[in-house]
Design a protein around this motif. Sequence first.
Motif, PDB file in Angstrom:
ATOM      1  N   SER A  90       0.830  -1.199   0.000  1.00 14.87           N
ATOM      2  CA  SER A  90       0.000   0.000   0.000  1.00 14.87           C
ATOM      3  C   SER A  90       0.863   1.246   0.000  1.00 14.87           C
ATOM      4  N   ALA A  91       0.624   2.133  -0.965  1.00  9.77           N
ATOM      5  CA  ALA A  91       1.219   3.472  -0.985  1.00  9.77           C
ATOM      6  C   ALA A  91       0.068   4.449  -0.769  1.00  9.77           C
ATOM      7  N   TRP A  92      -0.244   4.695   0.467  1.00  6.25           N
ATOM      8  CA  TRP A  92      -1.449   5.449   0.842  1.00  6.25           C
ATOM      9  C   TRP A  92      -1.067   6.401   1.977  1.00  6.25           C
ATOM     10  N   GLY A  93      -1.156   7.681   1.715  1.00 11.32           N
ATOM     11  CA  GLY A  93      -0.760   8.665   2.714  1.00 11.32           C
ATOM     12  C   GLY A  93       0.667   9.128   2.545  1.00 11.32           C
ATOM     13  N   SER A  94       1.444   8.423   1.751  1.00 12.46           N
ATOM     14  CA  SER A  94       2.824   8.804   1.443  1.00 12.46           C
ATOM     15  C   SER A  94       3.254   8.001   0.222  1.00 12.46           C
ATOM     16  N   PRO A  95       4.324   8.427  -0.458  1.00  7.18           N
ATOM     17  CA  PRO A  95       4.795   7.659  -1.626  1.00  7.18           C
ATOM     18  C   PRO A  95       5.494   6.369  -1.234  1.00  7.18           C
ATOM     19  N   ARG A  96       5.769   6.219   0.052  1.00  6.33           N
ATOM     20  CA  ARG A  96       6.462   5.020   0.525  1.00  6.33           C
ATOM     21  C   ARG A  96       5.500   3.838   0.562  1.00  6.33           C
ATOM     22  N   LEU A 209       1.123 -10.533  -4.172  1.00  8.74           N
ATOM     23  CA  LEU A 209       0.578  -9.471  -3.333  1.00  8.74           C
ATOM     24  C   LEU A 209      -0.277  -8.526  -4.164  1.00  8.74           C
ATOM     25  N   SER A 210      -1.317  -8.003  -3.566  1.00 12.52           N
ATOM     26  CA  SER A 210      -2.083  -6.934  -4.201  1.00 12.52           C
ATOM     27  C   SER A 210      -1.387  -5.603  -3.932  1.00 12.52           C
ATOM     28  N   VAL A 211      -1.662  -4.599  -4.754  1.00 15.72           N
ATOM     29  CA  VAL A 211      -1.065  -3.270  -4.599  1.00 15.72           C
ATOM     30  C   VAL A 211      -2.165  -2.225  -4.649  1.00 15.72           C
ATOM     31  N   VAL A 212      -2.162  -1.326  -3.668  1.00 17.97           N
ATOM     32  CA  VAL A 212      -3.083  -0.192  -3.632  1.00 17.97           C
ATOM     33  C   VAL A 212      -2.247   1.079  -3.624  1.00 17.97           C
ATOM     34  N   GLU A 213      -2.619   2.023  -4.482  1.00 22.88           N
ATOM     35  CA  GLU A 213      -1.875   3.279  -4.572  1.00 22.88           C
ATOM     36  C   GLU A 213      -2.842   4.442  -4.723  1.00 22.88           C
ATOM     37  N   SER A 214      -2.804   5.369  -3.776  1.00 25.18           N
ATOM     38  CA  SER A 214      -3.669   6.549  -3.873  1.00 25.18           C
ATOM     39  C   SER A 214      -3.032   7.582  -4.797  1.00 25.18           C
ATOM     40  N   VAL A 215      -3.870   8.310  -5.523  1.00 25.48           N
ATOM     41  CA  VAL A 215      -3.427   9.370  -6.428  1.00 25.48           C
ATOM     42  C   VAL A 215      -4.332  10.583  -6.217  1.00 25.48           C
ATOM     43  N   ARG A 356     -14.039   5.980   6.819  1.00 28.63           N
ATOM     44  CA  ARG A 356     -13.650   7.370   7.055  1.00 28.63           C
ATOM     45  C   ARG A 356     -12.220   7.446   7.595  1.00 28.63           C
ATOM     46  N   THR A 357     -11.861   6.547   8.488  1.00 22.82           N
ATOM     47  CA  THR A 357     -10.518   6.539   9.061  1.00 22.82           C
ATOM     48  C   THR A 357      -9.465   6.296   7.987  1.00 22.82           C
ATOM     49  N   VAL A 358      -9.693   5.297   7.132  1.00 19.02           N
ATOM     50  CA  VAL A 358      -8.727   4.972   6.079  1.00 19.02           C
ATOM     51  C   VAL A 358      -8.502   6.169   5.164  1.00 19.02           C
ATOM     52  N   HIS A 359      -9.552   6.859   4.780  1.00 12.95           N
ATOM     53  CA  HIS A 359      -9.392   7.997   3.875  1.00 12.95           C
ATOM     54  C   HIS A 359      -8.755   9.196   4.573  1.00 12.95           C
ATOM     55  N   SER A 360      -8.881   9.278   5.892  1.00 11.38           N
ATOM     56  CA  SER A 360      -8.255  10.383   6.618  1.00 11.38           C
ATOM     57  C   SER A 360      -6.731  10.263   6.623  1.00 11.38           C
ATOM     58  N   TRP A 361      -6.224   9.064   6.354  1.00  5.84           N
ATOM     59  CA  TRP A 361      -4.776   8.864   6.331  1.00  5.84           C
ATOM     60  C   TRP A 361      -4.118   9.532   5.124  1.00  5.84           C
ATOM     61  N   GLN A 363      -3.606  12.762   3.160  1.00  2.00           N
ATOM     62  CA  GLN A 363      -3.765  14.211   3.261  1.00  2.00           C
ATOM     63  C   GLN A 363      -2.989  14.963   2.185  1.00  2.00           C
ATOM     64  N   ARG A 364      -2.320  14.255   1.280  1.00  4.24           N
ATOM     65  CA  ARG A 364      -1.495  14.932   0.289  1.00  4.24           C
ATOM     66  C   ARG A 364      -2.323  15.732  -0.707  1.00  4.24           C
ATOM     67  N   TRP A 365      -3.549  15.295  -0.951  1.00  3.13           N
ATOM     68  CA  TRP A 365      -4.399  15.991  -1.924  1.00  3.13           C
ATOM     69  C   TRP A 365      -5.708  16.428  -1.256  1.00  3.13           C
ATOM     70  N   ALA A 366      -5.595  16.931  -0.038  1.00  8.05           N
ATOM     71  CA  ALA A 366      -6.782  17.278   0.748  1.00  8.05           C
ATOM     72  C   ALA A 366      -7.622  18.365   0.096  1.00  8.05           C
ATOM     73  N   ASP A 367      -7.019  19.140  -0.823  1.00  6.73           N
ATOM     74  CA  ASP A 367      -7.769  20.206  -1.483  1.00  6.73           C
ATOM     75  C   ASP A 367      -8.395  19.761  -2.797  1.00  6.73           C
ATOM     76  N   HIS A 368      -8.274  18.480  -3.149  1.00  6.02           N
ATOM     77  CA  HIS A 368      -8.871  17.970  -4.379  1.00  6.02           C
ATOM     78  C   HIS A 368     -10.226  17.327  -4.072  1.00  6.02           C
ATOM     79  N   PRO A 369     -11.183  17.438  -5.007  1.00  7.88           N
ATOM     80  CA  PRO A 369     -12.566  17.027  -4.717  1.00  7.88           C
ATOM     81  C   PRO A 369     -12.711  15.603  -4.183  1.00  7.88           C
ATOM     82  N   PHE A 370     -11.992  14.626  -4.773  1.00 10.50           N
ATOM     83  CA  PHE A 370     -12.173  13.240  -4.339  1.00 10.50           C
ATOM     84  C   PHE A 370     -11.901  13.104  -2.852  1.00 10.50           C
ATOM     85  N   TRP A 371     -10.814  13.707  -2.390  1.00  9.02           N
ATOM     86  CA  TRP A 371     -10.437  13.572  -0.990  1.00  9.02           C
ATOM     87  C   TRP A 371     -11.228  14.519  -0.104  1.00  9.02           C
ATOM     88  N   GLN A 372     -11.560  15.702  -0.603  1.00 12.79           N
ATOM     89  CA  GLN A 372     -12.408  16.624   0.162  1.00 12.79           C
ATOM     90  C   GLN A 372     -13.714  15.949   0.557  1.00 12.79           C
TER      91      GLN A 372
END
Length: 389
Positions: A90-96, A209-215, A356-361, A363-372
């Motif tokens: 999982s790359a979620w909340g950071s590029p790591r 392994l499965s891979v999840v990556e937020s954009v 809600r908790t998972v999506h709160s992790w 914050q890199r694109w908090a000003d974009h509609p999907f994450w808002q």
Amino acid sequence: MTTEAVPGDGHRPPHGSRYDAVVAGGGPAGAAAAITLARSGRSVLLADARSGPPKTSESLVPAARTLLQDLGVEPRALDPDHRPCHGGLSAWGSPRVEQVCFINDPYGHGWQLDRTAFDRLLRSQARARGAEVAEHTTVGRPVREPDGGWRLTVTARGTCRTVRCRWLVDATGRRARIAVHCGARRRRYDQLVAVHLRFVHDPYDCEDLSVVESVRDGWWYTAPCHPLGRDAVYFTDTDLVPPGLTTTQGFLDQLAATRHTGSRAEGRRPWPGGVPRRGAAHTARLEPAAGDGWIAVGDAATAYDPISSQGVLTALYTGKCAGEAVDARLADRRDAVDTYLARLDETFDGYRTGHRTVHSWEQRWADHPFWQRRHAPVPAATAGTGPLR
């Protein structure tokens, strides 16, 4: 169109025209309900329409082993047809990239499912328990009988017959087709959609392994699938789907722009004849999820965002619980359906909190509609009366 009786699938003779329950939908939820009812000695017709597009890659978490065993399915029966899954990246909340490994899970590994084979396995278990399994069979609009039961027409390959039952189980997926006829309403909590493309097998792709990556405007998922190949899926909201994403080149361009997901498909060709397919992936629930003589299971009752990895697990759980509720109600236990509805409420509330908790992790694109939208206070559900896109 003829009206003579139609056998289920050529393997077992039909019970006739009267059943304790008719289950509309032959996926995991419907099969689990049919297995549970048949094991309790109830006469069951499981009608599997086999309609809709092929299922995308889906996983089954290790904890599902207990449910499978409860349904009489030995987990090792999955091994020949489904790829083991030992965790996820999982790359979620950071590029790591972070890894979740099942090596310490008390239940062992999970699976990347071949849904066609998995559904077939569950239906065979329902048949073995005594349910009549009717393949390629649709259930018509139910009509209430004077005695409180139901009359409906089931149609298989252009041939129809009339059957009667005491209870209906709606396992028709997000559309909840039977329940809507009975007066229920679908409530939609977001507008998430999935755009999916399958790639051909690469003999050097040994990753399990499965891979999840937020954009910026959603998230990507990729995993090996079975039969051999790899699936890639982009999740976003209906109004944020990039132009051209549903074309092969447009999909490949978007995928190539990712840091981790795209590298798993680099240099690979899409499945012969394959084009990106779009499907609903929003959170939804049915209100109510049961009524006088009917009950909904799986996505018909509660549909979860795929980020939860709970879709198939919830289908098995709700199918089993609904089967138990209907059996108890047929035995005149009046509180059985209320108990089922309370379980649905409990699991759905837990899911919403976790969602809600998972999506709160991230914050890199908090000003974009999907994450808002996912960081904002929990919105009220909207009625899902329009077509699913």
